[in-house]
Write an enzyme that holds these catalytic residues in place. Structure first.
Site, PDB file in Angstrom:
ATOM      1  N   LYS A 117       0.891  -1.161   0.000  1.00  0.00           N
ATOM      2  CA  LYS A 117       0.000   0.000   0.000  1.00  0.00           C
ATOM      3  C   LYS A 117       0.929   1.210   0.000  1.00  0.00           C
ATOM      4  CE  LYS A 117      -4.083   1.956   2.202  1.00  0.00           C
ATOM      5  NZ  LYS A 117      -3.639   3.328   2.443  1.00  0.00           N
ATOM      6  N   CYS A 412      34.987  20.487  23.798  1.00  0.00           N
ATOM      7  CA  CYS A 412      36.245  21.213  24.009  1.00  0.00           C
ATOM      8  C   CYS A 412      36.043  22.717  24.203  1.00  0.00           C
ATOM      9  CB  CYS A 412      37.178  20.981  22.833  1.00  0.00           C
ATOM     10  SG  CYS A 412      36.528  21.676  21.314  1.00  0.00           S
TER      11      CYS A 412
HETATM   12  S1  IVH Z   1      -6.493  -0.705  -4.364  1.00  0.00           S
HETATM   13  C1  IVH Z   1     -10.740  -0.154  -4.541  1.00  0.00           C
HETATM   14  N1  IVH Z   1      -3.928  -0.942  -4.147  1.00  0.00           N
HETATM   15  O1  IVH Z   1      -4.876   3.317  -0.704  1.00  0.00           O
HETATM   16  C2  IVH Z   1      -9.794   0.869  -4.178  1.00  0.00           C
HETATM   17  N2  IVH Z   1      -4.917   1.019  -3.270  1.00  0.00           N
HETATM   18  O2  IVH Z   1      -7.451   3.520   1.175  1.00  0.00           O
HETATM   19  C3  IVH Z   1      -8.572   0.728  -4.956  1.00  0.00           C
HETATM   20  N3  IVH Z   1      -3.294   2.604  -2.299  1.00  0.00           N
HETATM   21  O3  IVH Z   1      -6.525   5.952  -1.955  1.00  0.00           O
HETATM   22  C4  IVH Z   1      -7.447   0.721  -4.090  1.00  0.00           C
HETATM   23  N4  IVH Z   1      -1.505   1.431  -2.724  1.00  0.00           N
HETATM   24  O4  IVH Z   1      -4.625   5.275  -3.455  1.00  0.00           O
HETATM   25  C5  IVH Z   1      -4.984  -0.175  -3.883  1.00  0.00           C
HETATM   26  N5  IVH Z   1      -1.652  -1.310  -4.064  1.00  0.00           N
HETATM   27  C6  IVH Z   1      -2.695  -0.529  -3.808  1.00  0.00           C
HETATM   28  C7  IVH Z   1      -2.573   0.727  -3.171  1.00  0.00           C
HETATM   29  C8  IVH Z   1      -3.709   1.464  -2.911  1.00  0.00           C
HETATM   30  C9  IVH Z   1      -1.982   2.547  -2.212  1.00  0.00           C
HETATM   31  C10 IVH Z   1      -4.147   3.722  -1.799  1.00  0.00           C
HETATM   32  C11 IVH Z   1      -5.138   4.181  -2.789  1.00  0.00           C
HETATM   33  C12 IVH Z   1      -6.352   4.588  -1.996  1.00  0.00           C
HETATM   34  C13 IVH Z   1      -6.035   4.121  -0.624  1.00  0.00           C
HETATM   35  C14 IVH Z   1      -7.178   3.277  -0.122  1.00  0.00           C
END
Ligand code: IVH
Length: 670
Positions: A117, A412
């Site tokens: 994430k 020092c």
């Molecule tokens: S899937 C269905 N995959 O996390 C929603 N989100 O709280 C699609 N994010 O604002 C999200 N890495 O921008 C997904 N590998 C990842 C992610 C990701 C970061 C962020 C995304 C969203 C937040 C969700």
């Protein structure tokens, strides 16, 4: 095992006033978080506040009369003028192994994926015939801000023009790598602005300002794609293949080891743990792992709630940032004579340990932030790195006086050299104290086991004042040295086996070549190259000590200033050198009597040679009679490199100097 977070307070607010006040605070924090990148509270504190708001609404639905508090609890930001064709969703958060198992159970045996994430901003980008026509931030999920112009200035992985005339839309995260964040922050300060607090804040700040005066490199990775040649009813993995074909990096493949399908809670937990273990060394920032169903059929079966899908969840790692109160700032001199600031803070639990001390950037940063004793600060600890104060948090309490760094070195009493951000102390006594760690470092005598904490402890215990004193130490002298603290605040001692290792390392260092002894003296403006040049030119400590400034300055690239430092340094360390000789350190070039096939030849090595470090490859060239140089000139015999496009490679080509591949050179040297 998946880590459990320490217990957090999810109690319901006592009354409407307390609830409203909490909503205000959460809104203020969310606006700052998304819109300006400023930290009002840590992510962990924000999440805890949002959880309490959500729990209060569940218990007292009538409090949510404006219908906006749910949005606050989900961490919403203000919208913008671009309407998203379908909502940009958020994810439900989970934290425990039980919640992981419960989610996996809803998949009914269907495959899911675990991916990083990324901790940046959600963005979507539309392409028509391969050209970027629109880029918009997530905003409140329904509408977001148009950032097309900013993206066209350059975001790696989100090109303005694709190689293929593709029409469609990608969604994903725009983020800054650790290195890019440091650069963006430094660039902003150089342009007269403030340093960024964290990389997500930096993205929020940088992507919004159209005419910013500082460079802020950013990167994109995708997690959703629709359009030409994308099978909307297939699997996520197949869609990500298509995204990569088009040139968009896929978030699910940023850590290749977890890029496969999982079917059981154990597999998911193992993937979450693997990402968690890597967290502190990743070059991109993450704040969790996303677990998502792979097949579109599974996703359709599970469906969507109003703002979040049922087919995906975010696992949040225990926070690596916590807030606490700054109680004192200790000033010390580091091993290279540089100032080091240590914050004394109220004990706080972060990344699995209780932290009471943390480092701080530098005096200028402290002054810019207006940091004061008594102020609340954010403390960041990633993995096993030393905790660091990253920013003041929230409002500055009234009546506090900003902390002012002392004008003189506390060791020092001499004034600092303030010519760089990290002030330095150059006095002989400080230099001697800081010299131990340099002597023991890999660059110099390479004493196994003798790291910074050992060297600090030896100095603090008064067991050594210079490098020669190290050779009088015994295992008994050092076994009980305090070298750290346990989580509970107890003292960690060096211990007998470590002590034995260090004493053996010191004994072994007597076999190190003369050039390393010269380097290890740590004479100002000298390093391992100068150590090698001096050793090669003068062959013995006796000859070196007898040399005049002019003779030393004759060495190519040496110059009079460095030469003067060498002469002064050797005089200042005269007693130490005599004692080192007495202990049996190598005081002359030992000719192994071997052939000198490289006599009269000069090599420039660029990049690594298998089996050697930068120092040992130069030492080997010299042992074979040749010399090692760092710049290509008409005198160069050959350039050793695997590159063809670097400045050195081009210069070699211009001058008609042969290039040798590193593997071939390694073979030659052996
Ligand atoms: S899937 C269905 N995959 O996390 C929603 N989100 O709280 C699609 N994010 O604002 C999200 N890495 O921008 C997904 N590998 C990842 C992610 C990701 C970061 C962020 C995304 C969203 C937040 C969700």
């Amino acid at each position: 095992m998946v880590n459990r977070s320490p217990e957090i307070d999810v109690s319901v607010f006592a009354d409407r006033t307390a609830f409203d006040e909490a909503v205000q605070r959460a809104r203020h924090a969310a606006t700052a978080y998304y819109d300006t990148g400023d930290a009002v509270m840590t992510d962990a504190d924000y999440d805890a506040l949002a959880d309490r708001i959500a729990a209060s609404i569940a218990a007292r639905p009538e409090w949510d009369d404006q219908g906006v508090t749910t949005a606050v609890a989900a961490g919403a930001s203000a919208g913008g003028d671009v309407r998203h064709p379908t909502a940009m969703l958020s994810l439900d958060k989970i934290k425990t192994p039980e919640e992981v198992a419960a989610f996996v159970a809803t998949l009914g045996g269907d495959a899911c994926l675990v991916e990083v994430k990324l901790d940046g901003l959600a963005i979507r980008a539309e392409y028509v015939d391969g050209r970027l026509v629109l880029a918009a931030l997530r905003g409140d999920g329904t509408t977001g801000e148009d950032v097309t112009a900013q993206v066209r200035r350059g975001v790696a992985g989100l090109p303005s023009e694709l190689a293929t005339p593709w029409t469609g839309e990608v969604r994903g995260e725009v983020y800054m790598t650790v290195e890019d964040f440091e650069a963006a922050s430094a660039n902003r300060v150089a342009a007269g602005g403030k340093a960024f607090v964290n990389s997500r804040g930096a993205v929020a700040g940088a992507i919004r300002s159209i005419d910013r005066a500082y460079a802020a490199p950013m990167t994109f990775a995708t997690y959703e794609i629709v359009g030409d040649g994308v099978d909307a009813s297939g699997t996520h993995l197949a869609r990500m293949d298509r995204a990569e074909e088009l040139g968009f990096p896929a978030a699910c493949r940023l850590i290749p080891e977890v890029a496969g399908e999982c079917f059981t809670a154990e597999q998911v937990t193992a993937a979450i743990d693997l990402i968690g273990a890597r967290r502190s060394t990743l070059v991109f920032p993450i704040d969790g792992a996303v677990i998502k169903a792979d097949a579109e059929a599974t996703r359709r079966r599970l469906g969507l709630a109003s703002r979040t899908p049922y087919w995906a969840v975010a696992f949040k790692y225990p926070p690596d940032t916590a807030s606490t109160v700054l109680r004192d700032i200790e000033v010390r001199v580091g091993r290279t004579g540089r100032i080091s600031l240590r914050a004394v803070i109220d004990p706080v639990h972060v990344s699995g340990t209780t932290v009471t001390k943390a480092t701080l950037h530098n005096p200028q940063w402290v002054a810019e932030q207006g940091l004061a004793i008594g102020q609340t600060v954010a403390v960041w600890r990633a993995g096993d790195v030393i905790p660091r104060v990253t920013s003041p948090i929230g409002e500055q309490p009234h009546g506090l006086t900003p902390w002012v760094a002392p004008e003189v070195c506390p060791q020092c009493g001499e004034p600092w050299d303030k010519s760089s951000l990290l002030w330095r102390c150059h006095t002989a006594s400080c230099a001697a104290a800081n010299a131990l760690a340099y002597w023991c470092s890999r660059e110099a005598l390479d004493v196994d086991g003798a790291g910074d904490s050992f060297c600090d402890a030896v100095i603090e215990a008064g067991l050594a004042r210079n490098v020669a004193d190290l050779y009088a130490l015994t295992v008994d002298d050092i076994a009980e040295l305090p070298v750290g603290k346990t989580t509970a605040g107890g003292t960690v001692m060096l211990g007998r086996s470590n002590a034995e290792r260090i004493i053996a390392g010191l004994e072994a260092s007597k076999q190190q070549p003369f050039n390393r002894v010269v380097t290890g003296l740590g004479i100002r403006m000298t390093g391992r190259s100068v150590g090698r040049w001096l050793a090669a030119r003068f062959k013995s400590m006796t000859a070196l000590r007898a040399a005049t400034v002019e003779e030393i300055a004759e060495i190519d690239k040496m110059g009079l200033i460095k030469a003067q430092h060498v002469v002064d340094g050797l005089v200042a360390m005269s007693d130490v050198i005599d004692r080192l000789a007495g202990y049996g350190l190598t005081m002359e070039v030992v000719d192994d009597g071997g052939a000198k096939p490289l006599a009269g030849q000069t090599y420039v090595v660029s990049g690594s040679v298998p089996g050697y470090t930068r120092t040992t490859v130069s030492e080997r060239i010299e042992a074979l009679g040749g010399s090692a140089s760092s710049s290509v000139s008409a005198k160069t015999t050959a350039l050793v490199t695997a590159e063809t496009t670097t400045a050195k490679a081009k210069k070699a080509a211009q001058l008609g100097i042969p290039v040798i591949a590193p593997e071939e050179f390694a073979h030659m040297l052996s």
